[in-house]
Structures are given as C-alpha cells and as structure tokens.
Design a protein around this motif. Structure first.
Motif, PDB file in Angstrom:
ATOM      1  N   SER A 190       0.935  -0.989   0.086  1.00  0.00           N
ATOM      2  CA  SER A 190       0.009  -0.133   0.065  1.00  0.00           C
ATOM      3  C   SER A 190       0.855   1.221  -0.022  1.00  0.00           C
ATOM      4  O   SER A 190       1.933   1.158   0.413  1.00  0.00           O
ATOM      5  CB  SER A 190      -0.945   0.090   1.392  1.00  0.00           C
ATOM      6  OG  SER A 190      -0.117   0.325   2.550  1.00  0.00           O
ATOM      7  N   TYR A 191       0.321   2.303  -0.481  1.00  0.00           N
ATOM      8  CA  TYR A 191       1.094   3.740  -0.483  1.00  0.00           C
ATOM      9  C   TYR A 191       0.103   4.728  -0.455  1.00  0.00           C
ATOM     10  O   TYR A 191      -1.111   4.577  -0.793  1.00  0.00           O
ATOM     11  CB  TYR A 191       2.133   3.869  -1.665  1.00  0.00           C
ATOM     12  CG  TYR A 191       1.335   3.897  -3.066  1.00  0.00           C
ATOM     13  CD1 TYR A 191       0.932   5.214  -3.504  1.00  0.00           C
ATOM     14  CD2 TYR A 191       1.140   2.732  -3.718  1.00  0.00           C
ATOM     15  CE1 TYR A 191       0.245   5.365  -4.652  1.00  0.00           C
ATOM     16  CE2 TYR A 191       0.748   2.987  -4.945  1.00  0.00           C
ATOM     17  CZ  TYR A 191       0.203   4.132  -5.444  1.00  0.00           C
ATOM     18  OH  TYR A 191      -0.388   4.488  -6.720  1.00  0.00           O
ATOM     19  N   LYS A 192       0.581   6.017   0.120  1.00  0.00           N
ATOM     20  CA  LYS A 192      -0.295   7.040   0.073  1.00  0.00           C
ATOM     21  C   LYS A 192       0.588   8.329  -0.136  1.00  0.00           C
ATOM     22  O   LYS A 192       1.688   8.514   0.625  1.00  0.00           O
ATOM     23  CB  LYS A 192      -1.041   7.124   1.372  1.00  0.00           C
ATOM     24  CG  LYS A 192      -2.042   8.333   1.513  1.00  0.00           C
ATOM     25  CD  LYS A 192      -2.666   8.570   2.713  1.00  0.00           C
ATOM     26  CE  LYS A 192      -3.775   9.812   2.648  1.00  0.00           C
ATOM     27  NZ  LYS A 192      -4.446   9.694   3.914  1.00  0.00           N
ATOM     28  N   LEU A 193       0.309   9.073  -1.004  1.00  0.00           N
ATOM     29  CA  LEU A 193       0.876  10.633  -1.178  1.00  0.00           C
ATOM     30  C   LEU A 193      -0.031  11.480  -0.987  1.00  0.00           C
ATOM     31  O   LEU A 193      -1.092  11.645  -1.577  1.00  0.00           O
ATOM     32  CB  LEU A 193       1.451  10.500  -2.825  1.00  0.00           C
ATOM     33  CG  LEU A 193       2.069  11.805  -3.136  1.00  0.00           C
ATOM     34  CD1 LEU A 193       3.283  12.091  -2.249  1.00  0.00           C
ATOM     35  CD2 LEU A 193       2.482  11.630  -4.566  1.00  0.00           C
ATOM     36  N   ASP A 194       0.350  12.502  -0.011  1.00  0.00           N
ATOM     37  CA  ASP A 194      -0.606  13.733   0.181  1.00  0.00           C
ATOM     38  C   ASP A 194       0.191  15.056   0.147  1.00  0.00           C
ATOM     39  O   ASP A 194       1.244  15.193   0.788  1.00  0.00           O
ATOM     40  CB  ASP A 194      -1.187  13.429   1.708  1.00  0.00           C
ATOM     41  CG  ASP A 194      -2.097  14.584   1.873  1.00  0.00           C
ATOM     42  OD1 ASP A 194      -2.145  15.492   1.288  1.00  0.00           O
ATOM     43  OD2 ASP A 194      -2.756  14.392   3.047  1.00  0.00           O
ATOM     44  N   THR A 195       0.074  15.870  -0.992  1.00  0.00           N
ATOM     45  CA  THR A 195       0.708  17.220  -1.196  1.00  0.00           C
ATOM     46  C   THR A 195      -0.212  18.236  -1.160  1.00  0.00           C
ATOM     47  O   THR A 195      -1.372  18.296  -1.350  1.00  0.00           O
ATOM     48  CB  THR A 195       1.149  17.089  -2.522  1.00  0.00           C
ATOM     49  OG1 THR A 195       0.307  16.889  -3.459  1.00  0.00           O
ATOM     50  CG2 THR A 195       2.232  15.736  -2.466  1.00  0.00           C
ATOM     51  N   THR A 196       0.373  19.216  -0.486  1.00  0.00           N
ATOM     52  CA  THR A 196      -0.310  20.651  -0.522  1.00  0.00           C
ATOM     53  C   THR A 196       0.587  21.787  -0.745  1.00  0.00           C
ATOM     54  O   THR A 196       1.569  21.723  -0.478  1.00  0.00           O
ATOM     55  CB  THR A 196      -0.638  20.653   1.120  1.00  0.00           C
ATOM     56  OG1 THR A 196      -1.492  19.708   1.525  1.00  0.00           O
ATOM     57  CG2 THR A 196      -1.624  22.043   1.275  1.00  0.00           C
ATOM     58  N   PHE A 197      -0.043  22.660  -1.309  1.00  0.00           N
ATOM     59  CA  PHE A 197       0.435  24.073  -1.737  1.00  0.00           C
ATOM     60  C   PHE A 197      -0.370  24.914  -1.190  1.00  0.00           C
ATOM     61  O   PHE A 197      -1.622  25.057  -1.427  1.00  0.00           O
ATOM     62  CB  PHE A 197       0.656  23.924  -3.252  1.00  0.00           C
ATOM     63  CG  PHE A 197       1.569  23.262  -3.956  1.00  0.00           C
ATOM     64  CD1 PHE A 197       3.024  23.534  -4.206  1.00  0.00           C
ATOM     65  CD2 PHE A 197       1.271  21.917  -4.470  1.00  0.00           C
ATOM     66  CE1 PHE A 197       3.895  22.431  -4.736  1.00  0.00           C
ATOM     67  CE2 PHE A 197       2.059  21.032  -4.978  1.00  0.00           C
ATOM     68  CZ  PHE A 197       3.490  21.279  -4.993  1.00  0.00           C
ATOM     69  N   ASN A 198       0.110  26.060  -0.569  1.00  0.00           N
ATOM     70  CA  ASN A 198      -0.519  26.909   0.320  1.00  0.00           C
ATOM     71  C   ASN A 198      -0.144  28.488  -0.244  1.00  0.00           C
ATOM     72  O   ASN A 198       1.384  28.591   0.016  1.00  0.00           O
ATOM     73  CB  ASN A 198      -0.428  26.679   1.870  1.00  0.00           C
ATOM     74  CG  ASN A 198      -1.397  27.637   2.522  1.00  0.00           C
ATOM     75  OD1 ASN A 198      -1.581  28.554   1.816  1.00  0.00           O
ATOM     76  ND2 ASN A 198      -1.794  27.033   3.597  1.00  0.00           N
ATOM     77  N   TYR A 199      -0.857  29.212  -0.583  1.00  0.00           N
ATOM     78  CA  TYR A 199      -0.409  30.475  -1.103  1.00  0.00           C
ATOM     79  C   TYR A 199      -1.336  31.526  -0.162  1.00  0.00           C
ATOM     80  O   TYR A 199      -2.603  31.719  -0.284  1.00  0.00           O
ATOM     81  CB  TYR A 199      -0.936  30.725  -2.554  1.00  0.00           C
ATOM     82  CG  TYR A 199      -0.335  32.124  -2.981  1.00  0.00           C
ATOM     83  CD1 TYR A 199       0.714  32.606  -3.264  1.00  0.00           C
ATOM     84  CD2 TYR A 199      -1.435  33.147  -3.157  1.00  0.00           C
ATOM     85  CE1 TYR A 199       0.933  34.039  -3.486  1.00  0.00           C
ATOM     86  CE2 TYR A 199      -1.470  34.447  -3.725  1.00  0.00           C
ATOM     87  CZ  TYR A 199      -0.059  34.823  -3.907  1.00  0.00           C
ATOM     88  OH  TYR A 199      -0.039  36.091  -4.233  1.00  0.00           O
ATOM     89  N   GLY A 200      -0.625  32.593   0.369  1.00  0.00           N
ATOM     90  CA  GLY A 200      -1.381  33.908   0.973  1.00  0.00           C
ATOM     91  C   GLY A 200      -0.776  34.896   0.747  1.00  0.00           C
ATOM     92  O   GLY A 200       0.261  35.165   0.642  1.00  0.00           O
ATOM     93  N   LYS A 201      -1.845  35.855   0.572  1.00  0.00           N
ATOM     94  CA  LYS A 201      -1.263  37.466   0.394  1.00  0.00           C
ATOM     95  C   LYS A 201      -2.360  38.374   0.684  1.00  0.00           C
ATOM     96  O   LYS A 201      -3.552  38.177   0.692  1.00  0.00           O
ATOM     97  CB  LYS A 201      -0.948  37.609  -0.987  1.00  0.00           C
ATOM     98  CG  LYS A 201      -0.700  39.010  -1.474  1.00  0.00           C
ATOM     99  CD  LYS A 201      -0.628  39.223  -3.030  1.00  0.00           C
ATOM    100  CE  LYS A 201       0.251  40.470  -3.255  1.00  0.00           C
ATOM    101  NZ  LYS A 201       0.100  40.704  -5.016  1.00  0.00           N
TER     102      LYS A 201
END
Length: 312
Positions: A43-54
């Motif tokens: 089994s495998y799990k990939l969890d990616t996040t990109f956050n931008y704030g201004k």
C-alpha cells in the motif's frame, strides 16, 4: 491450522519546502509492503499541499491546493484519488468583526475490487467519480459586553457518476453515500455571551434545504451550552440539542434505496456535568439523556455516572 505469518515493512516521510515568501509546499509519503501467509501485500499514500497567502489592502487572500493518491492491495484492491482547490477571502479584523467568503472545488475517484480466493470471477466492485462545488459567505461580529456572533450561508453542488450503489463508497462520501446529485443550501448561526468572568452561554443552529437525487430534503438543528465556574475547582456544564431530518436521503442506508422506507427523524439530547477538583482528588457527576423519534418507534436512553479518582 489457523496460524498466520506476516512480514511487513513501512517507509514514511514528511517533506516541507518554502518556495517563496508566500508559497509553501508540504508532502507526506507512506509506503508499506510485505507478505501475509506468503501472499504479497502493499500500500502507499501520497498527500501533497501547496499553500499561497497574500494580504491586499484591507483583505487577506489564501489559496490551498491538495492532491491525494493512495492504493492498497491485499485480498481486495482499493485506489483513491482526490484533487481539491480552496479559495478564501476575508477582511482584516476590525472593531466589530470581519466578513469572509470561500469557494471549494474537489474531484474524487474511488475504485474498489474484490479478489476471490476461490479463483472465480467476482461481481463485487466499485468505480465512482465525484465533482463537488461548495461556496460560503459569512461574518463574525463582536458586540457590546464581549458578546460575539457569526452568520454563514453555504451552497453545495455535487454530481457523481459510476457504480454508486454499494457499501464501499461510504468510506469517502460519508452521509451522502448513494447520492448522485446534491443541491443543498445551508444557513447557520452562532451566538456567545460571557457571564461575568466565570461562565458563558453559547447558542447555535443551522437549517438546510434543497434536493438529493431530485428528492426534497430538509434538516435543522439548534443547541445551547452553559458553562459556569462557581469557585475554584467546581465547574458546571449544561448542554442541550435537538435535530430534525426529513425522510429521504439524509437517512440513507446501503440496504434501503426506496424512499418509501424512510421516515422523519427527531433527536433530542441533553447533558449535565458537575466537576470538582480538590488537591489530588477529582469528582464528577454526569447525567445524559438521548431520545430518538423515528415515527414508527421511539427510544430513550438515560445515563447517570458518578466518578471519583485520585492521582499519585
């Protein structure tokens, strides 16, 4: 003989990176593999996040993108894919509160298949895709005497395709399992008022209307909470909640797909708690009650708990 042997290995890691002064990235990865009774498992799990704030003048803008990919293979095969984008805009905090707005788009794909140990062709499986849009608008307000309240409006549109009438998709569709089309509109509010410096009163409620699978639905709830500290070590809490759900898809069941089997449901809960702490001793008195009215049957449960403990 019933004995089971297994060898499993897990590799996991977290990666964080600051791309720029306003963009942050994060990735979680977990891989597990091994054997159970000489059968390969992984089994495998990939969890990616990109956050931008201004910040912009009197506003704060934030964007969040999330990508999830997972797969599991043992006696069954399961794979899950999700892409979601959140956009949020709010005013800066000022004397009387702030106004906020948000939009969320998500795409999910879920696949499930059953591998029979008897080498026969199985008809148990699932392959579903869901596209969902969710928009909200609201405000947080601070009033006189430290009172505060909030109001929020939300619209939710969901469309799904594929084989959706089995139990497996409840893993990710939650209370909306079996739904292929959702058009829900919700209004909610919350009010909080402090009592001197020792306690507070909190009132909240929500109302939802719209359609699920072209059938009218309705749901509302309201509740109240009272907290008060009489003196050092003695605390009292009272909580009360009532909820109504119309017959239909709010009470969905994988075993019942005919709307005629459903009934309106009313639930009432209340709870009283009294806690006292003295040195290393702790005492609690708890009274809870739950009443469920399903039209054809009414049930009520009451519990009384008295506890005493000491730390050493």
């Amino acid at each position: 003989s019933g004995e089971q042997t297994s060898d499993r290995y897990t590799l996991a890691g977290i990666w964080r990176y600051r791309i720029s002064s306003r963009i942050f990235a994060r990735a979680n990865m977990r891989v597990q593999y091994g054997t159970v009774n000489d059968d390969d498992r992984y089994s495998y799990k990939l969890d990616t996040t990109f956050n931008y704030g201004k910040p912009y003048k009197i506003y704060d803008f934030n964007a969040l993108y999330n990508f999830i990919l997972s797969q599991e293979k043992n006696s069954n095969e399961l794979s899950f894919l999700e892409n979601s984008l959140d956009l949020n805009l709010s005013t800066r905090k000022y004397k009387w509160g702030k106004i906020f707005a948000g939009y969320r788009f998500s795409y999910r794909n879920f696949k499930y298949s059953f591998n029979s140990p008897y080498k026969i062709e199985s008809d148990i499986g699932d392959n579903s895709s869901t596209i969902e849009h969710k928009a909200r608008l609201g405000s947080h307000v601070r009033g006189p005497w430290k009172a505060s309240w909030s109001v929020e409006l939300e619209a939710r549109f969901m469309d799904a395709s594929g084989n959706k009438l089995n139990s497996f998709e409840s893993v990710w569709l939650g209370e909306s399992q079996n739904a292929k089309k959702i058009r829900h509109y919700t209004a909610s509010c919350n009010f909080r008022y402090p009592i001197l410096k020792r306690g507070s009163i909190i009132l909240s409620g929500s109302y939802t209307t719209g359609q699920t699978n072209s059938q009218d639905i309705r749901k509302y709830n309201y509740e109240g909470r009272f907290n008060y500290t009489f003196f050092r070590g003695l605390n009292f809490t009272a909580w009360w909640r009532e909820e109504f759900r119309s017959k239909g898809w709010w009470n969905t069941s994988i075993l019942r797909t005919n709307r005629e089997f459903y009934t309106d449901t009313r639930t009432r809960d209340y709870e009283f708690d009294l806690y006292y702490t003295w040195r290393q001793m702790f005492f609690s008195l708890e009274l809870t009650s739950t009443k469920l009215d399903e039209g054809y049957a009414v049930s009520e449960t009451r519990r009384f708990n008295l506890k005493a403990s000491r730390t050493f």
